[in-house]
Write a protein that holds these residues in place. Structure first.
Motif, PDB file in Angstrom:
ATOM      1  N   THR A 220       0.825  -1.208   0.000  1.00 61.00           N
ATOM      2  CA  THR A 220       0.000   0.000   0.000  1.00 61.00           C
ATOM      3  C   THR A 220       0.856   1.254   0.000  1.00 61.00           C
ATOM      4  OG1 THR A 220      -1.729  -1.186   1.184  1.00 61.00           O
ATOM      5  CG2 THR A 220      -1.864   1.204   1.216  1.00 61.00           C
ATOM      6  N   ASN A 221       1.911   1.273   0.805  1.00 57.19           N
ATOM      7  CA  ASN A 221       2.784   2.446   0.831  1.00 57.19           C
ATOM      8  C   ASN A 221       3.470   2.679  -0.504  1.00 57.19           C
ATOM      9  OD1 ASN A 221       2.654   3.896   3.327  1.00 57.19           O
ATOM     10  ND2 ASN A 221       3.520   2.095   4.334  1.00 57.19           N
ATOM     11  N   ILE A 222       3.945   1.617  -1.129  1.00 59.79           N
ATOM     12  CA  ILE A 222       4.609   1.764  -2.427  1.00 59.79           C
ATOM     13  C   ILE A 222       3.615   2.282  -3.467  1.00 59.79           C
ATOM     14  CG2 ILE A 222       5.679   0.475  -4.325  1.00 59.79           C
ATOM     15  CD1 ILE A 222       7.011  -1.292  -2.099  1.00 59.79           C
TER      16      ILE A 222
ATOM     17  N   ASP B  91      10.695   7.183  -3.151  1.00 55.43           N
ATOM     18  CA  ASP B  91      11.442   6.018  -3.630  1.00 55.43           C
ATOM     19  C   ASP B  91      11.011   4.766  -2.862  1.00 55.43           C
ATOM     20  OD1 ASP B  91      13.364   4.095  -4.336  1.00 55.43           O
ATOM     21  OD2 ASP B  91      14.974   5.573  -4.423  1.00 55.43           O
ATOM     22  N   GLU B  92      10.715   3.717  -3.606  1.00 56.78           N
ATOM     23  CA  GLU B  92      10.290   2.442  -3.022  1.00 56.78           C
ATOM     24  C   GLU B  92      11.282   1.936  -1.974  1.00 56.78           C
ATOM     25  OE1 GLU B  92       9.839  -2.026  -4.812  1.00 56.78           O
ATOM     26  OE2 GLU B  92       8.933  -0.425  -6.007  1.00 56.78           O
TER      27      GLU B  92
ATOM     28  N   ILE C 285      -4.344   3.814   7.758  1.00 57.15           N
ATOM     29  CA  ILE C 285      -5.366   2.859   7.347  1.00 57.15           C
ATOM     30  C   ILE C 285      -4.846   2.253   6.057  1.00 57.15           C
ATOM     31  CG2 ILE C 285      -7.723   2.536   6.504  1.00 57.15           C
ATOM     32  CD1 ILE C 285      -8.575   4.870   8.275  1.00 57.15           C
ATOM     33  N   PHE C 286      -4.757   0.950   6.026  1.00 55.95           N
ATOM     34  CA  PHE C 286      -4.167   0.247   4.890  1.00 55.95           C
ATOM     35  C   PHE C 286      -5.150  -0.796   4.381  1.00 55.95           C
ATOM     36  CE2 PHE C 286      -0.864   1.728   7.695  1.00 55.95           C
ATOM     37  CZ  PHE C 286       0.049   2.322   6.834  1.00 55.95           C
ATOM     38  N   VAL C 287      -5.419  -0.744   3.079  1.00 56.40           N
ATOM     39  CA  VAL C 287      -6.330  -1.708   2.464  1.00 56.40           C
ATOM     40  C   VAL C 287      -5.594  -2.381   1.316  1.00 56.40           C
ATOM     41  CG1 VAL C 287      -8.525  -2.018   1.251  1.00 56.40           C
ATOM     42  CG2 VAL C 287      -8.364  -0.356   3.111  1.00 56.40           C
ATOM     43  N   ASP C 288      -5.669  -3.703   1.274  1.00 58.10           N
ATOM     44  CA  ASP C 288      -5.056  -4.507   0.229  1.00 58.10           C
ATOM     45  C   ASP C 288      -5.471  -3.977  -1.143  1.00 58.10           C
ATOM     46  OD1 ASP C 288      -3.693  -6.887  -0.790  1.00 58.10           O
ATOM     47  OD2 ASP C 288      -5.710  -7.566  -1.307  1.00 58.10           O
ATOM     48  N   GLY C 289      -4.521  -3.896  -2.066  1.00 57.97           N
ATOM     49  CA  GLY C 289      -4.732  -3.292  -3.380  1.00 57.97           C
ATOM     50  C   GLY C 289      -5.969  -3.743  -4.133  1.00 57.97           C
TER      51      GLY C 289
END
Length: 144
Positions: A24-26, A33-34, A76-80
């Motif tokens: 999610t962050n990438i 930068d990754e 808050i992170f949600v799978d792509g």
């Protein structure tokens, strides 16, 4: 019918939430930068269990999570594959039910997140520069 629930993080969830965190962050921060996210992976993984974490599970699979420290939403992170399905809103509403006020920081260039939080009643606060990335971060605030 799909079965879904939000529950407290358990240690067995760590690898899955870290996979979601990294991807999610990438994806959300293509202006950073990754390597930054990969370099911080180990440190974040160690810190994760000390935060107040809730996972969104659907049919026994974790699709997203939220991390909170007191009244600060760390993310808050949600799978792509599960974005735009209301999972982030359900996680946010879950946390709003527990707190009287919340704040968070979001990168100004992450317009998708900015728009989401504005739509959910957050107001824009001060701007700062994130020393780690040299990107503008905006503090956002919500209260009941």
């Amino acid at each position: 019918m799909k079965s879904e629930n939000i529950r407290r993080f358990e240690s067995k969830d760590l690898d899955r939430i870290m996979e979601i965190w990294l991807n999610t962050n990438i994806e959300a921060h293509d202006f950073i930068d990754e390597k930054y996210w990969r370099d911080n992976f180990g440190m974040v993984k160690e810190m994760m269990p000390s935060a107040e974490l809730y996972v969104f599970e659907e049919d026994s699979e974790i699709k997203g999570f939220v991390g909170v420290m007191e009244n600060y939403i760390a993310g808050i992170f949600v799978d792509g594959n599960n974005k735009s399905r209301g999972i982030g809103k359900k996680l946010l509403d879950f946390v709003k039910d527990k707190k009287d006020s919340l704040e968070l920081s979001v990168y100004e260039k992450n317009t998708r997140a900015m728009n989401f939080y504005k739509r959910e009643g957050f107001e824009i606060g001060e701007k700062n520069i994130d020393e780690n990335t040299d990107e503008v971060e905006i503090k956002m605030i919500w209260s009941k």
